[in-house]
Scaffold this motif. Structure first.
Motif, PDB file in Angstrom:
ATOM      1  N   GLU B 248      57.651  43.271 102.339  1.00 46.40           N
ATOM      2  CA  GLU B 248      58.946  42.396 102.668  1.00 46.40           C
ATOM      3  C   GLU B 248      58.544  40.913 102.432  1.00 46.40           C
ATOM      4  O   GLU B 248      59.422  39.949 101.875  1.00 46.40           O
ATOM      5  N   VAL B 279      69.747  41.942  95.225  1.00 48.75           N
ATOM      6  CA  VAL B 279      68.613  42.759  95.331  1.00 48.75           C
ATOM      7  C   VAL B 279      68.962  44.240  94.554  1.00 48.75           C
ATOM      8  O   VAL B 279      69.842  44.625  95.500  1.00 48.75           O
ATOM      9  N   VAL B 293      72.082  38.806  98.871  1.00 50.32           N
ATOM     10  CA  VAL B 293      71.166  38.115  99.861  1.00 50.32           C
ATOM     11  C   VAL B 293      71.328  36.456  99.753  1.00 50.32           C
ATOM     12  O   VAL B 293      71.371  36.070  98.417  1.00 50.32           O
ATOM     13  N   VAL B 299      65.977  39.324 104.157  1.00 50.31           N
ATOM     14  CA  VAL B 299      65.219  40.705 103.708  1.00 50.31           C
ATOM     15  C   VAL B 299      63.989  40.950 104.570  1.00 50.31           C
ATOM     16  O   VAL B 299      63.284  42.017 104.231  1.00 50.31           O
ATOM     17  N   LEU B 302      64.540  44.239 108.095  1.00 48.15           N
ATOM     18  CA  LEU B 302      65.731  44.899 108.026  1.00 48.15           C
ATOM     19  C   LEU B 302      65.954  45.995 108.896  1.00 48.15           C
ATOM     20  O   LEU B 302      65.100  46.471 109.169  1.00 48.15           O
ATOM     21  N   GLN B 306      69.912  49.475 106.986  1.00 48.04           N
ATOM     22  CA  GLN B 306      69.650  48.561 105.731  1.00 48.04           C
ATOM     23  C   GLN B 306      68.461  48.975 105.025  1.00 48.04           C
ATOM     24  O   GLN B 306      68.562  49.309 103.805  1.00 48.04           O
ATOM     25  N   ARG B 307      67.313  49.552 105.706  1.00 45.80           N
ATOM     26  CA  ARG B 307      65.973  50.088 105.071  1.00 45.80           C
ATOM     27  C   ARG B 307      66.354  51.179 104.267  1.00 45.80           C
ATOM     28  O   ARG B 307      66.050  51.489 103.047  1.00 45.80           O
TER      29      ARG B 307
END
Lengths: 436, 436
Positions: B248, B279, B293, B299, B302, B306-307
């Motif tokens: 991350e 991204v 983003v 980021v 998340l 989202q992940r």
């Protein structure tokens, strides 16, 4: 706009179209292989005749006019084909000089020149127009409100230029009927398209149709048809002097021989039409020096008007040799008027076509006369959309068949040009027939 | 139908279009020379973004879907281009096998397959469709009443066949996201198009945009523009594991760096928009694994949803490397909806394009999502009709500009494919960037 076409749907042509459709994969592969062996001309057009029982080319033009008669929807197709042709013939070219005919007043022709120069510009070429016959620049106003600038040519060393323009390539839309002008000879560092020997000072119809005869036989073997279905018979007659009635008997004999051959074929195929031939100057174009003959006796004792008409072609050149070509009846009509297809090619691609539509003529007369005595009717679909799931005579399929025959004539022109590369001007064509 | 397009006419894009128009002769000559050095992919499509001040490619697809969205008027253009491509890649081919994606239910996609096979058939190829995922033949009924026959592939020696069909060439419309299936490996005597290394098991977006960066710099030098006007900035971030929150911080640093670069450029050019990055998975397509983003902090941390969204792409493949690409705002609208152009190429020719039109999305969101959440709007004119006498933003001229950028991306793909020819599957892309 779909042209309301009526064709004599006598079985054989439908069968021809059906065979072309069913074998389009082989046909296209054969063309691909052929184009690897023979370089197609930069551009060409082909006059076809559709007799119902026979579909054949009767003239192939290597300096095509009439681009203005094509469906404007197919402009992108022309542009893409020109891009391919430029890539092949003159990949480095940025600036191109278009050299048109010397017609002063034919606005139809100037619309063609405007369309051609538009296609060249869309393809990313800086295009200008230079005239062989001008000493001063001239502006021609066109019916659509546009105008064309024609500029005089300058010879500088081994190059042709305009006052402020040095072209990389030169595209002739002038068929050189008057001979090869000195200003076009011995150029260096500029690509000249098509080559000089494509002009009528060297070209002969008889050589073209001798090459077509071979192409037609090879192709017919491939698709399994009688080559006669797509091939007009012909013979050449030389040593003529129409004004002085020299060679009449020889011409009558030649006409008689070709007519006898047609009669045999008509009998074999149960065709009841009256055979005829078209007598035309072996070197020449524009429908001058053309005569339709149904009986050999007609060419004996021509009256003064007929002899004058036959004795000279464009640019006042004398006719000494003629092609005696099998006449192919025109069976297509649009609103009861006779319609004859013309197919246009750029490089190896069929980019469109149109019908010459004429109300005042008979089926066996020549529609390509000076001064645009016909109405053009653009093909409404492209010639590269064969569709087996549709009727063989649906417009896209008929146009595909036209495109096949047009490309056969284009291939014949490619072979003809290759065979005549090193030919000096004015050589007797009869001697060349064997090697075409 | 003319799309009612509204573009932010902030000077720069008009200036770009003007320069393309004014220099089209040089541009076309440069493309001709480039295509002699690099072989373009058999076909490709390119997603563009038009920000008014910037016109750039954001994705280049070497297995384009969506041919059904092109203007049907340009079918002849596609057919002609396919004829040229076949002539180059597999001149001997008569029979071609199209291998599509394994989607079961996406009728939009099957309409694309139907259109593609129609184009192949019109080009004179005997085309059949073989599926990587079928054991039995399947018929798919399309909304227009037509149907598609999909047949299972058979491996016979070093060839792929159908039960009663032995193709000369194989055209993949399957991007090989799931890796190269054994049945496609080590073929002999059959042309495979595009080559296997064009598939996503080997291809990386970062290599494509590294190649594009070089192309954009060369081209910009030629036409005298700041390459940034046509080139999206990007960086790569590897060693990621979204599910386990691994990498991350590195991703945030990468995002931060790209955003900083954009901010500098916006300042330099007085642009007041908010910079953002996209991204996206470095290997993948179909709008999966994509995130917009505006700040690096987004980021970090998340949420699970989202992940999950970022961690896998098509075929369930894990995402370990991402491309962090400069976001290019979409300033074109059709009836107040956002419109993003997609340009289609066959070989080196632009054969059409369409707008993805979406009412529910913002300007900085990705419109290419699974399941066709957009309306396609076909370009109403071709992309090869630049016309200096018209406004630079007249549709034919805008489409010409799109076609220029699309071809730059196509050229980048050509260079990318040449550089990755001998690359084994799964190699770390970062190590390859220098040689792209």
């Amino acid at each position: 706009m779909v042209p309301h076409l009526v064709t004599a749907l006598s079985g054989p042509l439908l069968e021809l179209e059906q065979r072309f459709l069913a074998q389009s994969a082989w046909i296209e592969q054969w063309f691909r292989a052929s184009w690897q062996e023979y370089t197609p001309p930069f551009y060409s057009s082909c006059d076809l005749r559709n007799a119902g029982f026979k579909l054949a080319p009767v003239d192939t033009n290597l300096f095509p006019g009439g681009f203005n008669n094509l469906n404007p929807d197919f402009l992108p197709l022309c542009v893409q084909a020109i891009m391919g042709a430029v890539e092949k013939f003159c990949p480095e070219a940025c600036r191109i000089l278009l050299i048109p005919e010397n017609h002063d007043r034919n606005l139809f022709y100037w619309q063609n020149v405007a369309r051609l120069s538009l296609i060249l510009r869309h393809a990313g070429l800086n295009a200008r127009i230079g005239s062989l016959s001008l000493a001063e620049p001239v502006t021609i106003n066109l019916p659509d409100g546009q105008s064309l600038s024609l500029e005089p040519l300058l010879r500088r060393g081994n190059r042709i230029e305009l006052a402020d323009f040095s072209p990389c390539a030169i595209l002739l839309n002038n068929d050189l009927s008057a001979g090869i002008p000195p200003i076009l000879r011995d150029l260096n560092g500029q690509t000249l398209l098509p080559p000089l020997h494509a002009g009528w000072s060297i070209r002969r119809k008889s050589r073209h149709f001798a090459a077509y005869d071979k192409v037609a036989h090879e192709f017919s073997g491939l698709v399994g048809i009688d080559p006669w279905r797509i091939n007009p018979a012909f013979a050449v007659c030389g040593g003529l002097d129409f004004r002085n009635r020299q060679g009449e008997e020889e011409l009558a004999d030649t006409v008689s021989g070709v007519l006898a051959g047609i009669r045999d074929k008509y009998r074999e195929h149960d065709i009841t039409e009256t055979p005829y031939v078209v007598v035309k100057a072996d070197a020449g174009t524009y429908g001058m020096g053309v005569m339709t003959v149904k009986d050999a006796s007609e060419v004996i004792g021509l009256n003064r008007r007929q002899r004058n008409r036959m004795s000279i072609v464009k640019e006042g050149l004398a006719v000494n040799e003629v092609l005696v070509q099998e006449g192919v009846h025109t069976h297509e009509t649009v609103r009861e008027a006779i319609a004859e297809p013309v197919v246009y090619m750029i490089d190896r691609y069929v980019v469109g076509g149109f019908y010459r539509v004429h109300t005042a003529r008979e089926r066996d007369e020549n529609l390509n006369s000076p001064g645009m005595e016909f109405e053009p009717l653009a093909f409404d679909t492209a010639c590269n959309l064969p569709d087996c799931s549709d009727n063989p005579d649906a417009p896209p399929n008929r146009f595909y068949a036209y495109g096949v025959i047009g490309r056969l004539a284009c291939l014949a022109a490619a072979r003809e040009l290759k065979a005549t590369e090193s030919l000096p001007e004015g050589q007797n064509p009869s001697a060349m027939l064997a090697s075409a």
